[in-house]
Scaffold this motif. Structure first.
Motif: not given
Length: 60
Positions: A37-60
């Motif tokens: 479960e920890l591994k899965r949630t860490e993977e989900e966190r990493d995906v969300l971090k990347k998605a947030a970075a992508n959305f932030a770069s698109l809005s600039e």
């Protein structure tokens, strides 16, 4: 007190837990489940971090 410790070290019953094998297996299974479960949630966190970075770069 010193002699008591020596005796306890020689006796195989001391220094070990008295849990049954079933309890020990249950604990090992729970640890494995929690690690998965920890591994899965860490993977989900990493995906969300990347998605947030992508959305932030698109809005600039």
């Amino acid at each position: 007190m010193h002699h008591l410790r020596i005796w306890m070290k020689k006796d195989p019953r001391y220094g070990k837990t008295y849990k049954s094998e079933k309890e020990s297996d249950d604990v090992k299974k729970e640890i494995a489940r929690l690690n998965a479960e920890l591994k899965r949630t860490e993977e989900e966190r990493d995906v969300l971090k990347k998605a947030a970075a992508n959305f932030a770069s698109l809005s600039e």
